[in-house]
Design a protein around this motif. Structure first.
Motif, short mmCIF file in Angstrom:
data_model
loop_
_atom_site.label_atom_id
_atom_site.label_comp_id
_atom_site.label_asym_id
_atom_site.label_seq_id
_atom_site.Cartn_x
_atom_site.Cartn_y
_atom_site.Cartn_z
N UNK A 99 0.82 -1.20 0.00
CA UNK A 99 0.00 0.00 0.00
C UNK A 99 0.86 1.26 0.00
N UNK A 100 1.85 1.33 0.89
CA UNK A 100 2.64 2.55 0.93
C UNK A 100 4.14 2.29 0.78
N UNK A 101 4.48 1.28 -0.01
CA UNK A 101 5.89 0.98 -0.31
C UNK A 101 6.67 2.19 -0.77
N UNK A 102 6.06 2.99 -1.63
CA UNK A 102 6.79 4.11 -2.19
C UNK A 102 7.06 5.19 -1.15
N UNK A 128 -17.09 9.38 5.53
CA UNK A 128 -18.43 8.81 5.46
C UNK A 128 -18.58 7.53 6.26
N UNK A 129 -17.47 6.94 6.71
CA UNK A 129 -17.50 5.68 7.46
C UNK A 129 -16.60 5.78 8.69
N UNK A 130 -16.91 6.66 9.64
CA UNK A 130 -16.01 6.89 10.78
C UNK A 130 -15.83 5.70 11.70
N UNK A 131 -16.72 4.70 11.63
CA UNK A 131 -16.61 3.52 12.50
C UNK A 131 -16.03 2.31 11.78
N UNK A 132 -15.54 2.49 10.57
CA UNK A 132 -14.92 1.41 9.79
C UNK A 132 -13.43 1.40 10.09
N UNK A 133 -12.99 0.41 10.85
CA UNK A 133 -11.58 0.32 11.24
C UNK A 133 -11.10 -1.10 10.93
N UNK A 134 -10.26 -1.22 9.92
CA UNK A 134 -9.78 -2.51 9.47
C UNK A 134 -8.28 -2.42 9.26
N UNK A 135 -7.53 -3.44 9.72
CA UNK A 135 -6.09 -3.46 9.47
C UNK A 135 -5.86 -4.03 8.08
N UNK A 136 -6.08 -3.18 7.10
CA UNK A 136 -6.02 -3.59 5.71
C UNK A 136 -5.82 -2.31 4.92
N UNK A 138 -6.22 0.89 2.79
CA UNK A 138 -7.43 1.61 2.40
C UNK A 138 -7.67 1.58 0.89
N UNK A 139 -6.64 1.33 0.11
CA UNK A 139 -6.85 1.32 -1.34
C UNK A 139 -7.72 0.14 -1.76
N UNK A 140 -8.00 -0.82 -0.86
CA UNK A 140 -8.91 -1.92 -1.17
C UNK A 140 -10.37 -1.53 -0.96
N UNK A 141 -10.60 -0.41 -0.25
CA UNK A 141 -11.96 0.02 0.05
C UNK A 141 -12.58 0.66 -1.18
N UNK A 142 -13.77 0.17 -1.56
CA UNK A 142 -14.49 0.77 -2.67
C UNK A 142 -13.76 0.69 -3.99
N UNK A 143 -13.08 -0.43 -4.24
CA UNK A 143 -12.27 -0.58 -5.47
C UNK A 143 -12.97 -1.47 -6.51
N UNK A 151 -16.49 -5.86 4.39
CA UNK A 151 -17.87 -6.27 4.15
C UNK A 151 -18.66 -6.26 5.46
N UNK A 152 -18.82 -5.07 6.02
CA UNK A 152 -19.55 -4.89 7.28
C UNK A 152 -20.45 -3.66 7.14
N UNK A 153 -21.48 -3.56 7.98
CA UNK A 153 -22.32 -2.36 7.94
C UNK A 153 -21.51 -1.09 8.23
N UNK A 154 -20.52 -1.19 9.17
CA UNK A 154 -19.70 -0.03 9.52
C UNK A 154 -18.89 0.47 8.33
N UNK A 155 -18.56 -0.42 7.42
CA UNK A 155 -17.76 -0.06 6.23
C UNK A 155 -18.62 0.05 4.97
N UNK A 156 -19.95 0.10 5.17
CA UNK A 156 -20.83 0.26 4.01
C UNK A 156 -20.70 -0.88 3.02
N UNK A 157 -20.42 -2.07 3.56
CA UNK A 157 -20.24 -3.27 2.72
C UNK A 157 -19.21 -3.00 1.62
N UNK A 158 -18.02 -2.58 2.13
CA UNK A 158 -16.88 -2.25 1.24
C UNK A 158 -17.26 -1.11 0.30
N UNK A 159 -17.88 -0.09 0.86
CA UNK A 159 -18.25 1.06 0.05
C UNK A 159 -19.19 0.73 -1.08
N UNK A 160 -19.96 -0.35 -0.90
CA UNK A 160 -20.92 -0.78 -1.91
C UNK A 160 -20.42 -1.90 -2.81
N UNK A 161 -19.16 -2.27 -2.70
CA UNK A 161 -18.60 -3.33 -3.55
C UNK A 161 -19.23 -4.69 -3.27
#
Length: 163
Positions: A99-102, A128-136, A138-143, A151-161
């Motif tokens: 994610x942040x190698x560079x 928009x998802x202040x309670x979505x906390x995942x050790x993963x 962020x570039x995977x969110x909503x991609x 894939x949780x309600x707190x994360x909006x089911x991966x931003x709708x994905x």
């Protein structure tokens, strides 16, 4: 091996004399203001860098170096807090933090995406998802791919994905 006595109480902490029997090297290993802090390198206390081994009550949270906004955050490099990147400490399949190698080629080992670190001082909060906390990363969110971690309600089911 006997050490020269001139090393005892000479103003420098000599590890071999840093014992209760030697009075913590004649006081050389005692940190001013923190009499219960035991260290082999008193110069590290209050030097401006948070040293995890001294992030204790007896060492005054490394002489205040570990206090900042999040005193319970065990970050080795506090400069990574609120630096514009979500530092998850996540290492991918190939053994790299892709994610942040560079930005951090090899030293992003800490997961700062924790409550103690204020979700990387806000860098890991998804708008928009202040309670979505995942050790993963962020570039995977909503991609457009459904990622189970998000894939949780707190994360909006991966931003709708995942809907």
């Amino acid at each position: 091996v006997a050490l020269p006595l001139e090393l005892f109480g000479d103003g420098n902490c000599t590890v071999e004399y840093n014992t209760i029997q030697c009075g913590w090297d004649g006081g050389d290993c005692v940190v001013d203001g923190f009499p219960d802090c035991r260290t082999d390198n008193p110069a590290l206390i209050g030097d401006g860098n948070c040293t995890l081994g001294y992030n204790t009550t007896s060492c005054g949270f490394d002489g205040g170096d570990c206090m900042g906004s999040y005193p319970l955050c065990n970050a080795r490099d506090r400069s990574q807090l609120r630096d514009g990147y979500c530092n998850t400490g996540y290492w991918g399949y190939y053994g790299d933090d892709y994610y942040d190698d560079n930005h951090y080629p090899s030293d992003d080992l800490d997961n700062l995406n924790t409550e103690e670190c204020g979700w990387d001082d806000g860098d890991c909060i998804i708008p928009g998802y202040p309670d979505c906390h995942v050790q993963f990363p962020l570039n995977f969110f909503g991609d457009t791919n459904c990622d189970e971690a998000y894939n949780t309600p707190e994360c909006g089911y991966d931003g709708g994905d995942c809907i």
